[in-house]
Design an enzyme around this catalytic site. Structure first.
Site, PDB file in Angstrom:
ATOM      1  N   GLY A  12       0.844  -1.209   0.000  1.00 36.88           N
ATOM      2  CA  GLY A  12       0.000   0.000   0.000  1.00 36.88           C
ATOM      3  C   GLY A  12       0.871   1.248   0.000  1.00 36.88           C
ATOM      4  N   HIS A  13       1.872   1.248   0.891  1.00 38.28           N
ATOM      5  CA  HIS A  13       2.808   2.378   0.926  1.00 38.28           C
ATOM      6  C   HIS A  13       3.534   2.505  -0.421  1.00 38.28           C
ATOM      7  CE1 HIS A  13       2.879   1.366   5.417  1.00 38.28           C
ATOM      8  NE2 HIS A  13       2.511   2.623   5.416  1.00 38.28           N
ATOM      9  N   GLN A  61       0.644  11.816  17.397  1.00 36.95           N
ATOM     10  CA  GLN A  61      -0.666  11.427  16.866  1.00 36.95           C
ATOM     11  C   GLN A  61      -1.245  10.194  17.546  1.00 36.95           C
ATOM     12  OE1 GLN A  61       0.913  10.780  12.775  1.00 36.95           O
ATOM     13  NE2 GLN A  61      -0.492   9.039  12.716  1.00 36.95           N
ATOM     14  N   LYS A  91      -7.025   4.801   2.270  1.00 40.72           N
ATOM     15  CA  LYS A  91      -7.223   3.900   3.421  1.00 40.72           C
ATOM     16  C   LYS A  91      -7.520   4.740   4.662  1.00 40.72           C
ATOM     17  CE  LYS A  91      -6.082   0.445   6.384  1.00 40.72           C
ATOM     18  NZ  LYS A  91      -5.862   1.189   7.610  1.00 40.72           N
ATOM     19  N   GLN A 132      -8.161  11.203   7.211  1.00 39.28           N
ATOM     20  CA  GLN A 132      -6.830  11.836   7.276  1.00 39.28           C
ATOM     21  C   GLN A 132      -6.558  12.619   5.988  1.00 39.28           C
ATOM     22  OE1 GLN A 132      -3.001  10.161   9.046  1.00 39.28           O
ATOM     23  NE2 GLN A 132      -2.788   9.554   6.903  1.00 39.28           N
TER      24      GLN A 132
HETATM   25  P1  AMP Z   1       1.098   5.053   7.695  1.00 41.51           P
HETATM   26  O1  AMP Z   1       2.473   4.505   7.587  1.00 41.51           O
HETATM   27  O2  AMP Z   1       0.088   4.079   8.204  1.00 41.51           O
HETATM   28  O3  AMP Z   1       1.044   6.394   8.367  1.00 41.51           O
HETATM   29  O4  AMP Z   1       0.641   5.332   6.197  1.00 41.51           O
HETATM   30  C1  AMP Z   1       1.396   6.140   5.352  1.00 41.51           C
HETATM   31  C2  AMP Z   1       0.588   6.415   4.115  1.00 41.51           C
HETATM   32  O5  AMP Z   1       0.278   5.183   3.460  1.00 41.51           O
HETATM   33  C3  AMP Z   1      -0.750   7.098   4.419  1.00 41.51           C
HETATM   34  O6  AMP Z   1      -0.991   8.087   3.430  1.00 41.51           O
HETATM   35  C4  AMP Z   1      -1.720   5.958   4.322  1.00 41.51           C
HETATM   36  O7  AMP Z   1      -3.032   6.345   3.996  1.00 41.51           O
HETATM   37  C5  AMP Z   1      -1.107   5.131   3.206  1.00 41.51           C
HETATM   38  N1  AMP Z   1      -1.585   3.748   3.247  1.00 41.51           N
HETATM   39  C6  AMP Z   1      -1.654   2.949   4.335  1.00 41.51           C
HETATM   40  N2  AMP Z   1      -2.211   1.764   4.019  1.00 41.51           N
HETATM   41  C7  AMP Z   1      -2.508   1.828   2.707  1.00 41.51           C
HETATM   42  C8  AMP Z   1      -3.110   0.917   1.781  1.00 41.51           C
HETATM   43  N3  AMP Z   1      -3.536  -0.286   2.148  1.00 41.51           N
HETATM   44  N4  AMP Z   1      -3.252   1.307   0.488  1.00 41.51           N
HETATM   45  C9  AMP Z   1      -2.832   2.538   0.095  1.00 41.51           C
HETATM   46  N5  AMP Z   1      -2.261   3.438   0.913  1.00 41.51           N
HETATM   47  C10 AMP Z   1      -2.104   3.090   2.192  1.00 41.51           C
END
Ligand code: AMP
Length: 304
Positions: A56-57, A81, A171, A175
């Protein structure tokens, strides 16, 4: 809450250059280098993360690479956060694997700051961001202070990187809206183009998330029920009252052993909670639910 000490342990030191990706730990070095790139006319794309990276990232980075000359990512488990200390303490850290993944996908620059570099005046000094209604519903009401912390870290990161394009995942639907609001509040809307990227899922529908790493084998088998529940809402959505649809959706999750935080249906653009659907308004269903002490969130646009 003072998270500083624990969070500082998370600021690993790595050589500045790993393969072809540059790694920066300090604000001055990163901003100096980025200024140099901008003076050459290069466009900068940015995808901030908290690490424990998954596909996803990486999809955000791939989108950035398509749009921009240089792609920057950051890994920073942002203490401000987390409204729940245990959640912060248990946040997965997989830095070495993260770096390999970033290199594989062709990320140009990684920013890996310490808490002190991010918050030179400490984590307790807060700015009050006027997020209005967004802070009163769903993640806003369930996690008091969470979005203020998100704004704090995004304000700092965006001031340092000053990207042309910012890539974030749907996701975290609310946010995305909060960060768009931040861009407005800071007068950055015309300078930084915001890209909301689709949610990547596992084959069984579970939205990819760093928190999935914490699921036991049994919980992992149960977790896709959130996606199934969103699909149930989508398939059974009818104009009129949404009360019984939401109730059935809750039952589906409770039967599987989830503890529900919320199951809601909201206007897709304002996030106003909708009780009665007029049949035309665009709607998003949003769920937050616990499996044990692991809080999972997901959402889906449920109107055609
Ligand atoms: P995080 O590391 O959870 O803060 O996420 C970093 C970025 O990755 C944020 O913009 C999230 O929305 C995005 N993100 C997290 N999970 C997914 C996913 N399954 N698909 C797409 N983007 C994602």
């Amino acid at each position: 809450m003072d998270f500083t000490q624990k969070a500082d342990c998370k600021a690993f030191q790595f050589p500045a250059k790993q393969g072809s990706m540059l790694i920066f730990h300090t604000v001055d070095q990163l901003s100096g280098y980025l200024l140099h790139l901008k003076q050459q006319g290069q466009t900068i794309g940015f995808a901030p993360t908290m690490g424990a990276l998954h596909r996803g990232h990486l999809s955000l980075l791939k989108a950035s690479k398509k749009h921009c000359d240089k792609t920057v990512s950051s890994i920073f488990v942002n203490p401000t956060q987390f409204n729940n200390r245990a959640d912060f303490e248990k946040y997965p850290i997989t830095i070495a694997a993260d770096i390999s993944m970033l290199e594989l996908v062709g990320c140009d620059i990684l920013f890996l700051p310490s808490v002190a570099a991010m918050y030179p005046s400490g984590t307790e000094k807060r700015t009050d961001y006027d997020l209005g209604f967004l802070e009163t519903v769903l993640e806003g009401s369930s996690r008091p202070g969470h979005f203020q912390g998100v704004c704090m870290v995004m304000d700092r990161l965006l001031s340092i990187v000053v990207p042309n394009h910012l890539f974030m995942g749907l996701k975290d639907y609310q946010q995305c809206m909060v960060v768009k609001r931040l861009l407005e509040l800071k007068g950055w809307k015309q300078v930084i183009q915001f890209h909301a990227c689709p949610t990547l899922r596992e084959a069984d529908g579970l939205a990819m998330s760093s928190r999935n790493l914490r699921l036991s084998e049994e919980q992992r088998k149960t977790a896709p029920a959130i996606y199934e529940c969103l699909q149930f809402i989508k398939e059974n959505l009818q104009p009129g009252t949404l009360h019984s649809l939401k109730q059935k959706a809750c039952q589906l999750l409770e039967q599987k052993g989830f503890k529900i935080d919320y199951v809601e249906i909201a206007d897709a653009s304002s996030l106003e909670l909708i009780q009665t659907w007029n049949g035309t308004q665009s709607l998003t269903a949003l769920i937050a639910a616990y499996l044990g002490d692991i809080r999972l969130i997901d959402n889906m646009v449920v109107t055609p």
